[in-house]
Design a protein around this motif. Sequence first.
Motif, PDB file in Angstrom:
ATOM      1  N   SER A 286      33.296  43.468  32.147  1.00  0.00           N
ATOM      2  CA  SER A 286      32.628  44.231  31.093  1.00  0.00           C
ATOM      3  C   SER A 286      31.237  43.686  30.808  1.00  0.00           C
ATOM      4  N   MET A 287      30.935  42.464  31.268  1.00  0.00           N
ATOM      5  CA  MET A 287      29.646  41.800  31.067  1.00  0.00           C
ATOM      6  C   MET A 287      29.301  41.692  29.589  1.00  0.00           C
ATOM      7  N   SER A 288      30.342  41.520  28.770  1.00  0.00           N
ATOM      8  CA  SER A 288      30.122  41.451  27.322  1.00  0.00           C
ATOM      9  C   SER A 288      29.576  40.096  26.901  1.00  0.00           C
ATOM     10  N   ASN A 289      29.927  39.051  27.629  1.00  0.00           N
ATOM     11  CA  ASN A 289      29.475  37.710  27.270  1.00  0.00           C
ATOM     12  C   ASN A 289      28.141  37.442  27.971  1.00  0.00           C
ATOM     13  N   ALA A 290      27.074  37.611  27.222  1.00  0.00           N
ATOM     14  CA  ALA A 290      25.734  37.462  27.781  1.00  0.00           C
ATOM     15  C   ALA A 290      25.184  36.060  27.603  1.00  0.00           C
ATOM     16  N   PHE A 291      26.059  35.114  27.252  1.00  0.00           N
ATOM     17  CA  PHE A 291      25.579  33.762  26.961  1.00  0.00           C
ATOM     18  C   PHE A 291      26.050  32.730  27.988  1.00  0.00           C
ATOM     19  N   LYS A 292      26.695  33.173  29.026  1.00  0.00           N
ATOM     20  CA  LYS A 292      27.091  32.239  30.074  1.00  0.00           C
ATOM     21  C   LYS A 292      27.088  32.957  31.418  1.00  0.00           C
ATOM     22  N   ASP A 293      26.938  32.163  32.462  1.00  0.00           N
ATOM     23  CA  ASP A 293      26.935  32.720  33.811  1.00  0.00           C
ATOM     24  C   ASP A 293      28.330  33.170  34.196  1.00  0.00           C
ATOM     25  N   SER A 294      28.390  34.184  35.056  1.00  0.00           N
ATOM     26  CA  SER A 294      29.674  34.703  35.539  1.00  0.00           C
ATOM     27  C   SER A 294      29.973  34.083  36.899  1.00  0.00           C
ATOM     28  N   LYS A 295      31.078  33.378  37.004  1.00  0.00           N
ATOM     29  CA  LYS A 295      31.469  32.716  38.243  1.00  0.00           C
ATOM     30  C   LYS A 295      32.585  33.496  38.928  1.00  0.00           C
ATOM     31  N   ILE A 296      32.385  33.766  40.196  1.00  0.00           N
ATOM     32  CA  ILE A 296      33.357  34.514  40.997  1.00  0.00           C
ATOM     33  C   ILE A 296      33.736  33.634  42.180  1.00  0.00           C
ATOM     34  N   GLU A 297      35.013  33.375  42.337  1.00  0.00           N
ATOM     35  CA  GLU A 297      35.464  32.488  43.403  1.00  0.00           C
ATOM     36  C   GLU A 297      36.631  33.116  44.153  1.00  0.00           C
ATOM     37  N   TYR A 298      36.432  33.306  45.457  1.00  0.00           N
ATOM     38  CA  TYR A 298      37.486  33.811  46.332  1.00  0.00           C
ATOM     39  C   TYR A 298      38.039  32.621  47.114  1.00  0.00           C
ATOM     40  N   GLU A 299      39.298  32.388  46.962  1.00  0.00           N
ATOM     41  CA  GLU A 299      39.938  31.223  47.565  1.00  0.00           C
ATOM     42  C   GLU A 299      40.020  31.371  49.087  1.00  0.00           C
ATOM     43  N   PRO A 300      40.209  30.246  49.788  1.00  0.00           N
ATOM     44  CA  PRO A 300      40.388  30.315  51.248  1.00  0.00           C
ATOM     45  C   PRO A 300      41.554  31.233  51.600  1.00  0.00           C
ATOM     46  N   PRO A 301      41.508  31.921  52.730  1.00  0.00           N
ATOM     47  CA  PRO A 301      40.528  31.749  53.824  1.00  0.00           C
ATOM     48  C   PRO A 301      39.224  32.521  53.642  1.00  0.00           C
ATOM     49  N   ILE A 302      39.082  33.283  52.538  1.00  0.00           N
ATOM     50  CA  ILE A 302      37.825  34.004  52.347  1.00  0.00           C
ATOM     51  C   ILE A 302      36.698  33.023  52.062  1.00  0.00           C
ATOM     52  N   SER A 303      36.920  32.071  51.149  1.00  0.00           N
ATOM     53  CA  SER A 303      36.000  30.949  50.896  1.00  0.00           C
ATOM     54  C   SER A 303      34.580  31.419  50.576  1.00  0.00           C
ATOM     55  N   ILE A 304      34.474  32.292  49.600  1.00  0.00           N
ATOM     56  CA  ILE A 304      33.166  32.759  49.126  1.00  0.00           C
ATOM     57  C   ILE A 304      33.102  32.547  47.626  1.00  0.00           C
TER      58      ILE A 304
END
Length: 755
Positions: free
Chosen positions: A241-259
């Motif tokens: 929703s991008m409602s929290n405009a006071f912190k960075d959004s971290k996206i982590e895909y676990e291995p084996p995708i590893s992105i």
Amino acid sequence: MQKKEKKSKKQKKKEREEKRRLEEELLRQQQEEEVKRQEELERQRAAEKERQRLLREKRRKEELIRLEKETQEDVDVVEKRQFDLNRLIAEQSQQTQWKQHLKCDPLPDISNERQLNDFLTEWTEYDIYHHVDELNTSEPFHVDHIKYFIQDIEHGYQLLHILQDVIYDAIQQNDLQKARAAQNKYMQMCDIAQHKIEQLTQKCLKDDTFTAVAEAGMREDGDVMQSCMQTHIKFGLWASSMSNAFKDSKIEYEPPISIRLELPKQIAMKAKMALSCRVTQIVHHSYAYCNHSAQYECIGPLIDVQLFKLPPLPRNLYSVKHSGTEKSGEWMVQHMSQVGDTPSVWEYANVEEPDKMSGESLSVSCKIPSYVVIGDADNIKLGWWNRRSNEWKVDHFKDICYDAKQRILSFTTCHLSPICLVQPKAVHHEYADWRLTPSGVERCKISLLTKSKLNVEIEIVGGQCRLLQPEIDELAEIRGKLLKPHQLIRLLKSCGIDLCYKTHKTMSSNLLQKHTEIESFANLEISNVAALFAICMSKWNRLAPDNENIIVFRIRKPLTPNEEADLVQNRMSRTTSVARKDKENEDGAGGDNTNVESLGPDNENIIVFRIRKPLTPNEEADLVQNRMSRTTSVAGKDKENEDGAGGDNTNEAGNQSKSKQDEDDVEEEDDVNNGDIDMWQTVMVNAEKCTFIDCNEKSKQINLETPSRELSHKTLLRCLAGYCTEDNIRDLENTSFRFKETIRRMLNLLNLFRV
């Protein structure tokens, strides 16, 4: 003593006039004699020039007659070669079909044009629900169906390496029209796969799982993430929703995708709406064949990060209240301009010249596959795809970091576009040196030194080839494995070692513009003698005038073990001699002149001298030519030194000493290098003939005329007949057509004469 009679002024004047008259008469006679001598010399020069012209015309007529006769004699040879080639192609096609039959592979053979067109029609027009048994055509889409869509996309990606084989196979057979047609089909399949990815993304974003994030607000569990991967594609989709405009959004895909991604908070501040982030990592893509840049090329898979707007939900046109409760009406409305088969991209900084000081940059971390060769881990270059100019750009990247042990690449960029590792376009196929050397019965090695100082060694074994060098971990899967030439070059390209420029849209400006037919003819001639003779690069291939229409290389018979040992010994002696001279020069300042006789240990009890075998007439002629070239070179240096001295005797003496030293150095270098350079003979190939030419790598200028002791011929084999014994000729005749054709195809892929 008789007094000397004094002469009068008149007598003295008369004597002076008589003396002057005699001098003038003598000078006149000398001038007349000089004029006659010059006229005679000019007549002799004109006669010699005319004699040489007539001789050249005679030799040229004889050459044309000889070449025409040889062409007629070779008609049967050409027809037999074409017959053998057609039979070899048919055998290889049958073997490919049989191997595919034994594997029971359900995938179509897209090297066959009919099967390729059938597959494209089915893959494009029929929906995923028509050929997946687990899906019901009446069942609506659900995020759990992502794996079936990714499998369908992978189904097409699995065929692209076969199409790449078709491209390289067409190049090795000089069928560039077929190669371009296959490239167009390759790009078409990549575009279809990308369109399927866009459709899958839109289906996911319209699913209730993703549309619900718009109402999640500040909840930490309000973000949604889905991912799936196959061999050639990694797919990840995230929404918030991008409602929290006071912190960075971290996206982590676990291995084996590893992105891992990190979206800056400035995006939420600017967006003020729910957004979705899609990341894909793709092995096969069309950018390799539509890159218009002559500067950079991509290596390895690319990663593509995009931000999308979530499609708006249908809403009630009006509501009707009944008994204190709200009941939805039957009429619903939705913005049709925002609904379609593909998602709506939200671009925040994807412009040509973004603000470098802006905080709108996302951080990306991904794993580089183990097969990708990274030349300089401390100087990695990344590129983003510019869709306007169809080329890779390397600007606007920062914080690039590569963990070689984990093979994790991290960077920060403001561009939401395809991103990949890039390298200079001709870093591998601009060869600094190359050599082809026989290594056994129907075996030969092709050694390449690339512009990046990478040593690549390929061995031709019968009808196949294998990679010997470099011995690096990234190439462990293909090193030593017997493959066809086009398969090996394709696999090296996928690892980041691009040895074939013909797959590119544009060619590096440093590569030579060679006539295609002459280049193909030279490759064919070399393949006929490569079983016995060594061939290597010549500097005159680039420096020769009109080099577009000629091919120049060097050739020699393989060295025996004794000759190899002598060559190594000569090189060691040269190194010792240079070191000794340096030592003498250092000691000479202190007056210590070492006697040459004292250099050997216990030289009182040993005798040292040099010996060599008698020279053949050809070797004698080469030696005379080298001495004449050396004498001309030294005379030219003496002339330059005299002109530069300006009458200064001290400088003249110093220059003479320096010229003498230079002459001694040249003589010593000739004595040492004659064992190597003079063993090679320079060959010139043009549209009508093959011939030896009178020059080597030490020559100051090239002479394209055929030496008087040699004859030009239609084929290289005829030129070498005088250097072959009966056993040599028999060995060349018994060399299999499969081996010679494999060498020819490899040479067509490597394009050795473009440097």
